[in-house]
Design a protein around this motif. Sequence first.
Motif, PDB file in Angstrom:
ATOM      1  N   LEU A 136       0.836  -1.188   0.000  1.00 47.71           N
ATOM      2  CA  LEU A 136       0.000   0.000   0.000  1.00 47.71           C
ATOM      3  C   LEU A 136       0.875   1.243   0.000  1.00 47.71           C
ATOM      4  O   LEU A 136       2.076   1.166   0.233  1.00 47.71           O
ATOM      5  CB  LEU A 136      -0.965   0.007   1.180  1.00 47.71           C
ATOM      6  N   ASP A 137       0.255   2.378  -0.282  1.00 40.96           N
ATOM      7  CA  ASP A 137       0.989   3.635  -0.273  1.00 40.96           C
ATOM      8  C   ASP A 137       1.157   4.099   1.176  1.00 40.96           C
ATOM      9  O   ASP A 137       0.447   3.644   2.075  1.00 40.96           O
ATOM     10  CB  ASP A 137       0.267   4.688  -1.117  1.00 40.96           C
ATOM     11  N   ALA A 138       2.109   4.997   1.395  1.00 40.11           N
ATOM     12  CA  ALA A 138       2.464   5.424   2.750  1.00 40.11           C
ATOM     13  C   ALA A 138       1.297   6.094   3.468  1.00 40.11           C
ATOM     14  O   ALA A 138       1.093   5.867   4.657  1.00 40.11           O
ATOM     15  CB  ALA A 138       3.671   6.357   2.690  1.00 40.11           C
ATOM     16  N   VAL A 139       0.522   6.917   2.766  1.00 45.64           N
ATOM     17  CA  VAL A 139      -0.613   7.585   3.411  1.00 45.64           C
ATOM     18  C   VAL A 139      -1.619   6.548   3.883  1.00 45.64           C
ATOM     19  O   VAL A 139      -2.103   6.609   5.020  1.00 45.64           O
ATOM     20  CB  VAL A 139      -1.268   8.617   2.462  1.00 45.64           C
ATOM     21  N   SER A 140      -1.925   5.571   3.047  1.00 47.42           N
ATOM     22  CA  SER A 140      -2.876   4.519   3.432  1.00 47.42           C
ATOM     23  C   SER A 140      -2.352   3.723   4.620  1.00 47.42           C
ATOM     24  O   SER A 140      -3.122   3.362   5.519  1.00 47.42           O
ATOM     25  CB  SER A 140      -3.152   3.596   2.250  1.00 47.42           C
ATOM     26  N   PHE A 141      -1.036   3.459   4.650  1.00 51.67           N
ATOM     27  CA  PHE A 141      -0.461   2.746   5.788  1.00 51.67           C
ATOM     28  C   PHE A 141      -0.660   3.539   7.082  1.00 51.67           C
ATOM     29  O   PHE A 141      -1.091   2.993   8.093  1.00 51.67           O
ATOM     30  CB  PHE A 141       1.025   2.454   5.575  1.00 51.67           C
TER      31      PHE A 141
ATOM     32  N   ALA B 222      -7.468   5.306  11.357  1.00 54.70           N
ATOM     33  CA  ALA B 222      -8.218   6.375  10.697  1.00 54.70           C
ATOM     34  C   ALA B 222      -8.954   5.827   9.475  1.00 54.70           C
ATOM     35  O   ALA B 222      -9.900   6.437   8.993  1.00 54.70           O
ATOM     36  CB  ALA B 222      -7.284   7.507  10.283  1.00 54.70           C
ATOM     37  N   ALA B 223      -8.496   4.684   8.977  1.00 59.89           N
ATOM     38  CA  ALA B 223      -9.154   4.012   7.840  1.00 59.89           C
ATOM     39  C   ALA B 223      -9.094   2.512   8.096  1.00 59.89           C
ATOM     40  O   ALA B 223      -8.172   2.017   8.729  1.00 59.89           O
ATOM     41  CB  ALA B 223      -8.448   4.352   6.531  1.00 59.89           C
ATOM     42  N   GLN B 224     -10.096   1.820   7.600  1.00 58.17           N
ATOM     43  CA  GLN B 224     -10.167   0.368   7.724  1.00 58.17           C
ATOM     44  C   GLN B 224      -9.500  -0.298   6.536  1.00 58.17           C
ATOM     45  O   GLN B 224      -9.624   0.181   5.404  1.00 58.17           O
ATOM     46  CB  GLN B 224     -11.629  -0.071   7.787  1.00 58.17           C
TER      47      GLN B 224
ATOM     48  N   LEU C  81      -8.724  -1.765   0.761  1.00 62.35           N
ATOM     49  CA  LEU C  81      -8.707  -2.851  -0.214  1.00 62.35           C
ATOM     50  C   LEU C  81      -9.740  -2.587  -1.318  1.00 62.35           C
ATOM     51  O   LEU C  81      -9.418  -2.638  -2.511  1.00 62.35           O
ATOM     52  CB  LEU C  81      -8.990  -4.184   0.484  1.00 62.35           C
ATOM     53  N   LEU C  82     -10.957  -2.273  -0.922  1.00 55.98           N
ATOM     54  CA  LEU C  82     -12.026  -2.033  -1.899  1.00 55.98           C
ATOM     55  C   LEU C  82     -11.757  -0.789  -2.728  1.00 55.98           C
ATOM     56  O   LEU C  82     -12.179  -0.714  -3.889  1.00 55.98           O
ATOM     57  CB  LEU C  82     -13.373  -1.930  -1.187  1.00 55.98           C
ATOM     58  N   GLY C  83     -11.028   0.177  -2.162  1.00 51.89           N
ATOM     59  CA  GLY C  83     -10.689   1.390  -2.887  1.00 51.89           C
ATOM     60  C   GLY C  83      -9.446   1.246  -3.752  1.00 51.89           C
ATOM     61  O   GLY C  83      -9.008   2.203  -4.386  1.00 51.89           O
TER      62      GLY C  83
END
Length: 159
Positions: free
Chosen positions: A110-115, A122-124, A129-131
């Motif tokens: 994944l990208d660093a922001v998503s990590f 802050a995000a599931q 995954l779905l995004g």
Amino acid sequence: MTAGPTFSPERLAGLRSGTLSEVRAALAGLPREDLAAWLATPDGEDVLRSAFERMPERYTGGLTDGPQTARWEVARPPADTVAYDLVLTEDTCDVRETGNSGAPAVTLTLDAVSFVEMASAAAQGMDLLLGGRLHIQGDVRLAMRMESLFGLAEPGEPG
């Protein structure tokens, strides 16, 4: 490489804190592009590496199918990817450089922001995954358990 955006001392302290609620507060209202650019700097890399170093403290245990290796690959273009293997047992989480623990049972990319979003609840992971921001190769069941293994199952929980 450029220095990246400049953040207020309070925002930087929140991003570096390792406390879920403080990291989430630091993320609030921060443009994704600015955070991505900052995470590609040496300071941003330090924050990512610190997040991995803290994982054993957050590990709740309970993995009963013997030692399992979960490889994390965190992309930070144009900078190098940050990657670690987490060797998980019933009671322990051992963070290792990749390649020192055999073939991983699962690789999460994944990208660093998503990590940062996932690691701070802050995000599931399922939303990422779905995004299309989280990619899983290998043992999907193990990947789906990651958040619960680290006490991140629901956003907004204290911590």
